[in-house]
Design a protein around this motif. Sequence first.
Motif, short mmCIF file in Angstrom:
data_model
loop_
_atom_site.label_atom_id
_atom_site.label_comp_id
_atom_site.label_asym_id
_atom_site.label_seq_id
_atom_site.Cartn_x
_atom_site.Cartn_y
_atom_site.Cartn_z
N CYS A 1 0.81 -1.22 0.00
CA CYS A 1 0.00 0.00 0.00
C CYS A 1 0.84 1.27 0.00
N VAL A 2 2.17 1.14 -0.06
CA VAL A 2 3.05 2.32 -0.10
C VAL A 2 3.60 2.45 -1.52
N ASN A 3 3.35 3.58 -2.14
CA ASN A 3 3.83 3.78 -3.50
C ASN A 3 5.34 3.94 -3.51
N PRO A 4 6.01 3.32 -4.49
CA PRO A 4 7.46 3.53 -4.60
C PRO A 4 7.76 4.99 -4.91
N GLY A 5 8.99 5.39 -4.58
CA GLY A 5 9.38 6.76 -4.84
C GLY A 5 9.20 7.65 -3.63
N ALA A 6 8.51 8.76 -3.81
CA ALA A 6 8.43 9.77 -2.76
C ALA A 6 7.73 9.25 -1.51
N GLU A 7 6.63 8.50 -1.67
CA GLU A 7 5.93 8.00 -0.48
C GLU A 7 6.78 6.99 0.27
N TYR A 8 7.43 6.12 -0.46
CA TYR A 8 8.33 5.14 0.16
C TYR A 8 9.41 5.84 0.98
N GLU A 9 10.04 6.84 0.40
CA GLU A 9 11.11 7.55 1.12
C GLU A 9 10.55 8.32 2.31
N ALA A 10 9.35 8.84 2.20
CA ALA A 10 8.75 9.55 3.33
C ALA A 10 8.49 8.60 4.50
N VAL A 11 8.00 7.40 4.20
CA VAL A 11 7.77 6.42 5.27
C VAL A 11 9.09 6.01 5.90
N ARG A 12 10.09 5.77 5.09
CA ARG A 12 11.40 5.41 5.65
C ARG A 12 11.96 6.52 6.51
N THR A 13 11.84 7.74 6.06
CA THR A 13 12.34 8.87 6.85
C THR A 13 11.62 8.98 8.18
N GLU A 14 10.32 8.77 8.17
CA GLU A 14 9.55 8.81 9.41
C GLU A 14 10.05 7.75 10.39
N ILE A 15 10.33 6.57 9.89
CA ILE A 15 10.79 5.47 10.75
C ILE A 15 12.21 5.73 11.24
N VAL A 16 13.10 6.12 10.35
CA VAL A 16 14.48 6.39 10.74
C VAL A 16 14.53 7.51 11.78
N THR A 17 13.79 8.56 11.54
CA THR A 17 13.79 9.69 12.47
C THR A 17 13.16 9.31 13.80
N GLY A 18 12.02 8.61 13.73
CA GLY A 18 11.31 8.26 14.96
C GLY A 18 12.07 7.28 15.83
N LEU A 19 12.58 6.21 15.24
CA LEU A 19 13.33 5.24 16.04
C LEU A 19 14.65 5.84 16.53
N GLY A 20 15.28 6.66 15.70
CA GLY A 20 16.53 7.29 16.13
C GLY A 20 16.34 8.21 17.32
N ALA A 21 15.15 8.79 17.45
CA ALA A 21 14.88 9.70 18.57
C ALA A 21 14.30 9.00 19.79
N LEU A 22 14.01 7.71 19.66
CA LEU A 22 13.34 6.99 20.74
C LEU A 22 14.23 6.91 21.98
N ARG A 23 13.62 7.14 23.13
CA ARG A 23 14.33 7.09 24.40
C ARG A 23 13.68 6.07 25.32
N GLY A 24 14.52 5.46 26.16
CA GLY A 24 14.05 4.42 27.05
C GLY A 24 13.44 4.96 28.33
N PRO A 25 13.12 4.06 29.26
CA PRO A 25 12.45 4.48 30.50
C PRO A 25 13.23 5.50 31.32
N GLU A 26 14.55 5.50 31.19
CA GLU A 26 15.37 6.44 31.94
C GLU A 26 15.92 7.56 31.06
N GLY A 27 15.33 7.73 29.88
CA GLY A 27 15.74 8.80 28.99
C GLY A 27 16.93 8.50 28.12
N GLU A 28 17.41 7.24 28.11
CA GLU A 28 18.59 6.90 27.35
C GLU A 28 18.21 6.49 25.92
N PRO A 29 19.12 6.67 24.94
CA PRO A 29 18.82 6.25 23.57
C PRO A 29 18.58 4.74 23.51
N VAL A 30 17.62 4.34 22.71
CA VAL A 30 17.30 2.93 22.54
C VAL A 30 18.14 2.31 21.43
#
Length: 533
Positions: A347-376
């Motif tokens: 359901c994800v179109n290749p190209g711009a939509e695909y890259e937008a979803v990947r960017t959302e995941i890379v950014t979101g997981l990269g910013a994720l912090r654990g219970p004590e505020g540490e990087p996951v």
Amino acid sequence: MAKVLIIGLDGATWRVLEPWARAGRLPHLAALMARGSWGTLRSTVPALTLPAWSSLMTGRNPGAHGVFAFRRLAPDRYDSPGLASASDLRTSTLWEVAGRAGQRVGVINVPPSYPIRPVNGFVVSCLLTPPGERFTDPPELARELDGYRIDLQPPRGVVLDDPANREPALAYLDGLRALTRGRAAAVLHLMRTRPTVLLGVVFYAPDRVQHCFWTYVEGGAAPDADVAAGVAAVYAALDEAVGELTAAAGPDATVILVSDHGFGPKPAHAVHVNRWLADAGLLRQRPLWTLRRKMIRKLLPSSWRGRFDTLDRILVQRPRSRAWADTLEPGTAAVWIHVADRYPYGCVNPGAEYEAVRTEIVTGLGALRGPEGEPVFQAVQRREELYHGPYVAEAPDVIAVCTPRFGVVYHSLRRDLGQRALFSPFHEEGFSGAHDAMGIYLLAGPQVQALGRHREYPIESIAPTALHLLGVPIPRSMDAPACTSVLDPDFLRRAPVRFTDEAPDATAPSPGWRSPEDEAVVAARLQALGYLE
């Protein structure tokens, strides 16, 4: 005798070996450290047996040799097409390059080496070998190794470093010591009867001990004195094997001691990546899924349940999901994007939509912090940022490597979505130790400087280093440079590094697994070792 002897210690780490050697507990290793150069060998992503040894013996990253995990990866289907094996290693190995140059080689238990790919010399295959299958080439070599055992799996589901389980723990340690001694004796026999110029052997015991008995090797108080003595006896057997093989190779040989990855304590927290994806609206979970499962199991005849008791019919709304995650190993998560031109319900179109979803995941997981505020996560990368080569398209769209205090779980879709919280205590197969990327290398010999602790090298540097020591030109397609900083400058002046434009050859197709039953037996073995869900 071998001109180059490669001794693999699966999972070995300097955080254990260095203090034990300095304390006099590993005298043969200490002697090599004193006359050689050693340091960290950075593993592959994931830091896992099959891709790491594949990179060590090909000099290439997983995107260039095609082995990413113990399971084959398929970015166009919702399940794995099966276990990986030597048939998935799609480029030349160190052993094959040296053999084509006229050098006789021997390969013993280096994964993946089943199905066997013949070399100019001999092969004894690896832990992937099904029971009863041919495990040597030439076949008659098996008669010389009568009673030879490739591996020993731990009792499944038993926490071996719990004092309550001391009897199975002691039995398993006795078995690992015997396995190590038997391997050393077999290698010494083959060195006498089938001399080679290049010889490689892998001992599995360090990985097995550190998975099950990390509390005994990390330096803290030992819960049980007899188990501690059993752990020490396994390391003593490994040290004796290193000493015996080094002596048998002779003073003119270069010894290369390596591991495929390192080790550390198991994570404290499990991070449920699919729960994060669901909370972000990227993965759609079916409502009332527990009720759906109960109804299917209660109302349907057993012959129908297998068709309906599936993740997609009970738990996940796949057509409405843009991404999901699975586990490559407990420190590495794979995220797949549901691309329309790859998957049946994409359901994800290749190209711009695909890259937008990947960017959302890379950014979101990269910013994720654990219970004590540490990087996951210590790294969250797109596949083409991490890998290069002809097989990058087989890799996950995003790869996330956990920081040491966090891990991911097997059966991750079911277990992650069964959790309401993003984090939970990490419990996986009862193990106390877990892989990390910091493996070991040590070089010692007449062409090697005695530099002591030295710089870090990538695991892909070992194959070109061995080829150069043999006087064989290095294929330019190998990813990493040889470890020239440890070599004697006079040797390098006499024998400068040479390259060849030989391309990674299209290796002869291998039959892979002989039967589904063989594959299932090996899968059960890998599950007991904590390598598969």
